[in-house]
Design an enzyme around this catalytic site. Structure first.
Site, PDB file in Angstrom:
ATOM      1  N   TYR A 182     -16.733 -33.936 -35.699  1.00 27.42           N
ATOM      2  CA  TYR A 182     -15.788 -32.955 -36.260  1.00 27.42           C
ATOM      3  C   TYR A 182     -15.455 -33.286 -37.722  1.00 27.42           C
ATOM      4  O   TYR A 182     -14.796 -32.508 -38.398  1.00 27.42           O
ATOM      5  CB  TYR A 182     -14.473 -32.909 -35.456  1.00 27.42           C
ATOM      6  CG  TYR A 182     -14.587 -32.590 -33.985  1.00 27.42           C
ATOM      7  CD1 TYR A 182     -15.771 -32.120 -33.422  1.00 27.42           C
ATOM      8  CD2 TYR A 182     -13.498 -32.753 -33.138  1.00 27.42           C
ATOM      9  CE1 TYR A 182     -15.866 -31.841 -32.068  1.00 27.42           C
ATOM     10  CE2 TYR A 182     -13.586 -32.467 -31.778  1.00 27.42           C
ATOM     11  CZ  TYR A 182     -14.777 -32.031 -31.252  1.00 27.42           C
ATOM     12  OH  TYR A 182     -14.851 -31.757 -29.902  1.00 27.42           O
ATOM     13  N   HIS A 202     -20.661 -38.003 -26.667  1.00 23.87           N
ATOM     14  CA  HIS A 202     -20.461 -36.561 -26.853  1.00 23.87           C
ATOM     15  C   HIS A 202     -21.502 -35.710 -26.124  1.00 23.87           C
ATOM     16  O   HIS A 202     -21.211 -34.621 -25.656  1.00 23.87           O
ATOM     17  CB  HIS A 202     -20.496 -36.245 -28.354  1.00 23.87           C
ATOM     18  CG  HIS A 202     -19.701 -35.054 -28.760  1.00 23.87           C
ATOM     19  ND1 HIS A 202     -19.074 -34.956 -29.963  1.00 23.87           N
ATOM     20  CD2 HIS A 202     -19.432 -33.891 -28.111  1.00 23.87           C
ATOM     21  CE1 HIS A 202     -18.450 -33.789 -30.049  1.00 23.87           C
ATOM     22  NE2 HIS A 202     -18.663 -33.119 -28.939  1.00 23.87           N
TER      23      HIS A 202
HETATM   24  N1  LIG Z   1     -16.904 -32.159 -25.875  1.00 20.25           N
HETATM   25  C1  LIG Z   1     -17.335 -31.050 -26.411  1.00 20.25           C
HETATM   26  O1  LIG Z   1     -18.551 -30.796 -26.511  1.00 20.25           O
HETATM   27  C2  LIG Z   1     -16.340 -30.056 -26.916  1.00 20.25           C
HETATM   28  C3  LIG Z   1     -16.729 -28.742 -27.243  1.00 20.25           C
HETATM   29  C4  LIG Z   1     -15.736 -27.844 -27.688  1.00 20.25           C
HETATM   30  C5  LIG Z   1     -14.414 -28.254 -27.781  1.00 20.25           C
HETATM   31  N2  LIG Z   1     -14.064 -29.551 -27.477  1.00 20.25           N
HETATM   32  C6  LIG Z   1     -12.643 -30.023 -27.552  1.00 20.25           C
HETATM   33  O2  LIG Z   1     -11.825 -29.093 -26.823  1.00 20.25           O
HETATM   34  C7  LIG Z   1     -10.800 -28.590 -27.700  1.00 20.25           C
HETATM   35  C8  LIG Z   1     -10.411 -27.183 -27.315  1.00 20.25           C
HETATM   36  O3  LIG Z   1     -11.522 -26.321 -27.310  1.00 20.25           O
HETATM   37  P1  LIG Z   1     -11.830 -25.271 -28.483  1.00 20.25           P
HETATM   38  O4  LIG Z   1     -11.091 -25.626 -29.707  1.00 20.25           O
HETATM   39  O5  LIG Z   1     -13.307 -25.176 -28.584  1.00 20.25           O
HETATM   40  O6  LIG Z   1     -11.322 -23.869 -27.911  1.00 20.25           O
HETATM   41  P2  LIG Z   1     -10.033 -23.331 -27.115  1.00 20.25           P
HETATM   42  O7  LIG Z   1      -8.937 -24.324 -27.138  1.00 20.25           O
HETATM   43  O8  LIG Z   1     -10.513 -22.785 -25.826  1.00 20.25           O
HETATM   44  O9  LIG Z   1      -9.638 -22.064 -27.978  1.00 20.25           O
HETATM   45  C9  LIG Z   1      -9.188 -22.151 -29.296  1.00 20.25           C
HETATM   46  C10 LIG Z   1      -9.004 -20.716 -29.794  1.00 20.25           C
HETATM   47  O10 LIG Z   1      -7.918 -20.074 -29.121  1.00 20.25           O
HETATM   48  C11 LIG Z   1      -6.961 -19.613 -30.068  1.00 20.25           C
HETATM   49  N3  LIG Z   1      -5.637 -19.835 -29.465  1.00 20.25           N
HETATM   50  C12 LIG Z   1      -5.081 -21.032 -29.154  1.00 20.25           C
HETATM   51  N4  LIG Z   1      -3.896 -20.867 -28.554  1.00 20.25           N
HETATM   52  C13 LIG Z   1      -3.686 -19.534 -28.479  1.00 20.25           C
HETATM   53  C14 LIG Z   1      -2.641 -18.742 -27.953  1.00 20.25           C
HETATM   54  N5  LIG Z   1      -1.578 -19.308 -27.372  1.00 20.25           N
HETATM   55  N6  LIG Z   1      -2.731 -17.390 -28.055  1.00 20.25           N
HETATM   56  C15 LIG Z   1      -3.814 -16.819 -28.634  1.00 20.25           C
HETATM   57  N7  LIG Z   1      -4.846 -17.520 -29.157  1.00 20.25           N
HETATM   58  C16 LIG Z   1      -4.783 -18.871 -29.069  1.00 20.25           C
HETATM   59  C17 LIG Z   1      -7.196 -20.432 -31.307  1.00 20.25           C
HETATM   60  O11 LIG Z   1      -6.869 -19.704 -32.458  1.00 20.25           O
HETATM   61  P3  LIG Z   1      -5.928 -20.319 -33.635  1.00 20.25           P
HETATM   62  O12 LIG Z   1      -6.423 -21.718 -33.923  1.00 20.25           O
HETATM   63  O13 LIG Z   1      -6.133 -19.363 -34.760  1.00 20.25           O
HETATM   64  O14 LIG Z   1      -4.530 -20.289 -33.079  1.00 20.25           O
HETATM   65  C18 LIG Z   1      -8.717 -20.663 -31.259  1.00 20.25           C
HETATM   66  O15 LIG Z   1      -9.392 -19.530 -31.783  1.00 20.25           O
HETATM   67  C19 LIG Z   1     -11.455 -28.717 -29.088  1.00 20.25           C
HETATM   68  O16 LIG Z   1     -10.511 -28.591 -30.130  1.00 20.25           O
HETATM   69  C20 LIG Z   1     -12.120 -30.070 -28.979  1.00 20.25           C
HETATM   70  O17 LIG Z   1     -11.153 -31.081 -29.150  1.00 20.25           O
HETATM   71  C21 LIG Z   1     -15.001 -30.451 -27.042  1.00 20.25           C
END
Ligand SMILES: NC(=O)c1ccc[n+]([C@@H]2O[C@H](COP(=O)([O-])OP(=O)(O)OC[C@H]3O[C@@H](n4cnc5c(N)ncnc54)[C@H](OP(=O)(O)O)[C@@H]3O)[C@@H](O)[C@H]2O)c1
Length: 286
Positions: A49, A107
């Site tokens: 990241y 990862h």
């Molecule tokens: N291990 C892996 O391969 C892997 C892959 C992906 C992710 N991850 C981890 O998992 C974490 C979470 O997953 P992610 O970031 O991919 O996606 P997520 O948490 O499923 O979704 C994030 C999205 O939802 C929006 N959002 C968040 N809260 C909201 C709410 N209350 N109402 C409306 N929209 C909302 C955010 O927009 P805004 O930011 O504009 O609010 C963003 O666009 C990552 O940050 C990372 O740490 C790990």
């Protein structure tokens, strides 16, 4: 905060804050400071990241004692292999301004997994990681490493949300005593996530939003969640999920949303391997 007890006794908060796709360091630092102020005490970053440094700065600036924060990072593929991974662990710790992380994950399930995992095992023995684990390991890969590694993984972080509930994968994780952790608990908003009618109507009964209902469903399914938002009010909303309990009927209704399919891509195909090699080559990492 409710915690999961990992298979080595370490307590992991059921809810954390993820910082994927916040590459701007100043913005990431601001986000982590806001998250800590909102009450989060569990942070999820990764070498890939490119924001570990911002997370470390925010933790330092926040004044929250390091011991109160559960900090996770992940080893990127280009650092796999024992020697490279060993050096990469120390670089992560330096960027995070800490002498240990609470959880260090591999990862991806490709390349020299065993060499990299041995480096994590040694880091755990040396006190540089309180727990270790994997991410994106499908059931066969998980069973393999849980059976043959010296230290069984404590956690497997996999795509999990209401549309991909990972029922079989979670059965296998439970069989090996490995904690399930969800990435993309909101499916990054795909499939019109935040307008889902089932989540809307169930949430309304409890005075909760779609996002809160979705997180509560995973937490009650014993899945650790790490939602991401750059907006402070959404961070607070996503954190506020411990004052209600979904009924068994509501849980069963949400279970029906499961398609058992990834909304992103599978990690067990040649195309996935080729895509990751493409990333690494594109960044000049090999
Ligand atoms: N291990 C892996 O391969 C892997 C892959 C992906 C992710 N991850 C981890 O998992 C974490 C979470 O997953 P992610 O970031 O991919 O996606 P997520 O948490 O499923 O979704 C994030 C999205 O939802 C929006 N959002 C968040 N809260 C909201 C709410 N209350 N109402 C409306 N929209 C909302 C955010 O927009 P805004 O930011 O504009 O609010 C963003 O666009 C990552 O940050 C990372 O740490 C790990």
């Amino acid at each position: 905060m409710e915690c999961a007890t990992l298979n080595n006794g370490v307590e992991m908060p059921m809810l954390g804050y993820g910082v994927f796709q916040i590459p701007d360091l100043a913005e990431c630092e601001r986000c982590v400071l806001d998250a800590l102020e909102a009450g989060y005490r569990h942070l999820d970053t990764a070498q890939s990241y490119f924001n570990e440094e911002a997370v470390g700065n925010a933790v330092e600036r926040s004044g929250v004692p390091r011991g109160e924060i559960f900090l996770t990072t992940k080893m990127w593929l280009s650092n796999y292999g024992y020697e490279k991974a060993t050096a990469a662990i120390d670089r992560s710790l330096a960027r995070l301004k800490t002498d240990y992380v609470d959880l260090f994950l591999l990862h991806q399930p490709f390349s020299d997994v065993y060499g990299a995992y041995r480096a994590l095992e040694d880091a755990r023995k040396a006190g540089k990681a309180r727990a270790i684990g994997v991410s994106n390991f499908y059931p066969d890969r998980l069973a393999d490493i849980a059976s043959f590694a010296q230290i069984k993984p404590q956690v497997n972080q996999i795509e999990t949300h209401v549309y991909q509930q990972q029922k079989y994968a979670r059965e296998v994780l439970a069989r090996y005593g490995v904690q399930a952790e969800a990435w993309a608990p909101f499916a990054e908003g795909k499939n019109d996530f935040f307008n889902n009618e089932t989540l809307k109507s169930i949430g309304a009964k409890y005075g909760k939003s779609v996002g809160q209902t979705a997180l509560r469903f995973l937490i009650q399914s014993n899945v650790v969640v790490i939602p991401k938002s750059v907006h402070k009010e959404r961070m607070a909303e996503n954190f506020n999920v411990f004052d209600f309990t979904l009924s068994a009927e509501d849980m069963a209704e949400i279970e029906k949303l499961d398609t058992s399919e990834s909304l992103f891509f599978r990690h067990d195909t040649p195309e996935a391997v080729e895509m990751f090699i493409g990333y690494i080559k594109g960044r000049g990492e090999v």
